[in-house]
Write a protein that holds these residues in place. Structure first.
Motif, short mmCIF file in Angstrom:
data_model
loop_
_atom_site.label_atom_id
_atom_site.label_comp_id
_atom_site.label_asym_id
_atom_site.label_seq_id
_atom_site.Cartn_x
_atom_site.Cartn_y
_atom_site.Cartn_z
N CYS A 26 0.16 5.44 -7.30
CA CYS A 26 0.42 6.33 -8.57
C CYS A 26 -0.87 7.12 -9.19
N ARG A 36 4.59 12.04 -10.93
CA ARG A 36 5.44 11.03 -10.76
C ARG A 36 6.08 11.05 -9.18
N SER A 60 9.33 3.71 -8.40
CA SER A 60 9.13 4.80 -9.09
C SER A 60 8.35 4.90 -10.41
N ASN A 61 7.70 5.75 -10.77
CA ASN A 61 7.16 5.90 -12.33
C ASN A 61 7.63 7.03 -13.31
N ILE A 62 9.13 7.44 -12.52
CA ILE A 62 9.69 8.23 -13.40
C ILE A 62 10.56 7.40 -14.41
N GLU A 146 3.25 17.71 -11.38
CA GLU A 146 3.13 17.46 -12.87
C GLU A 146 3.68 18.79 -13.58
#
Length: 253
Positions: A26, A36, A60-62, A146
């Motif tokens: 990430c 994301r 995921s980092n969402i 982004e």
């Protein structure tokens, strides 16, 4: 590639857990403007389905609410880039979505997905679909730009760094396949895992009982609980599923 990129690739291969690998990846992708990510992998694909979402590897980092809605509420089934990933290998710019909108070929369900994504600021990016030698397996990742970056900005960046980005993602995907991953509520206890390992090694129930110092009834109890944890009907299915999740023959260290 620069020495820094070589070091980044080496760091990815040295990651000892999915959590470590994902955190590192990430941060690397954010350096390219993709802040994301949404990665998905299934080993249980059929002709009509990607399998049970509870068996997916999802990273995921969402925002978790978005992921829950998109994956576990089934929106992914109508997502244009998911459909593209199922039918293709390689990388694709999200200009594909713009072309679909301009041509008027977008279905109502697809429009609903695009509106949902737009509300979450997901409008520009790239998708990578990973090649698999198995008809049952499929993996892909969405690289989301982004806020403030247009698809034109992303495409220009990809022209310069796309091959490196794709290489990094391919390495991450292959690395994930070697690391233990336990879907929610499918973790095995040490005894359950040990019993399955001996079944996978071809031992009989009596053999396993002797080796583990238990009664056959207790061994069967561990195997039953393992089947329940993995949500399968037979011990053979449990051995296969645990092996595919890299839960078996893994050092506790």
């Amino acid at each position: 590639m620069t020495p820094e990129h070589n070091s980044a690739l080496l760091d990815l291969t040295h990651s000892a857990s999915i959590e470590e690998l994902w955190d590192l990846h990430c941060r690397r992708m954010a350096d390219f403007g993709f802040n994301r990510l949404l990665y998905g992998f299934t080993r249980f694909r059929t002709a009509t389905s990607l399998g049970d979402p509870n068996d997916f590897i999802i990273l995921s980092n969402i925002d978790s609410d978005y992921v829950e809605h998109f994956v576990h509420n089934g929106l992914y089934q109508s997502a244009p880039m998911v459909r593209w990933a199922v039918d293709n290998d390689g990388a694709a710019s999200w200009t594909v979505l713009q072309m679909m909108l301009q041509s008027g070929t977008v279905t109502n369900d697809e429009l609903r997905i695009l509106d949902f994504n737009a509300k979450h600021g997901i409008t520009a990016g790239f998708s990578i679909s990973f090649r698999s030698l198995s008809d049952r397996a499929k993996g892909a990742i969405a690289l989301i730009a982004e806020p403030g970056l247009s698809q034109t900005d992303v495409d220009a960046m990809w022209d310069r760094w796309g091959e490196l980005i794709q290489l990094m993602n391919n390495i991450v995907h292959l690395k994930i396949l070697t690391l233990p991953y336990t879907p929610p509520n499918q973790a095995l206890t040490k005894r359950q895992r040990e019993a399955l390992e001996w079944v996978g090694s071809g031992k009989t129930m009596q053999d396993i009982a002797t080796i583990m110092g238990l009664t056959p009834a207790t061994v069967e109890k561990h195997l039953r609980l393992a089947r329940e944890a993995l949500n399968v009907d037979t011990t053979a299915q449990a051995v296969l599923k645990a092996a595919l999740q890299n839960q078996m023959f893994v050092s506790d260290a």
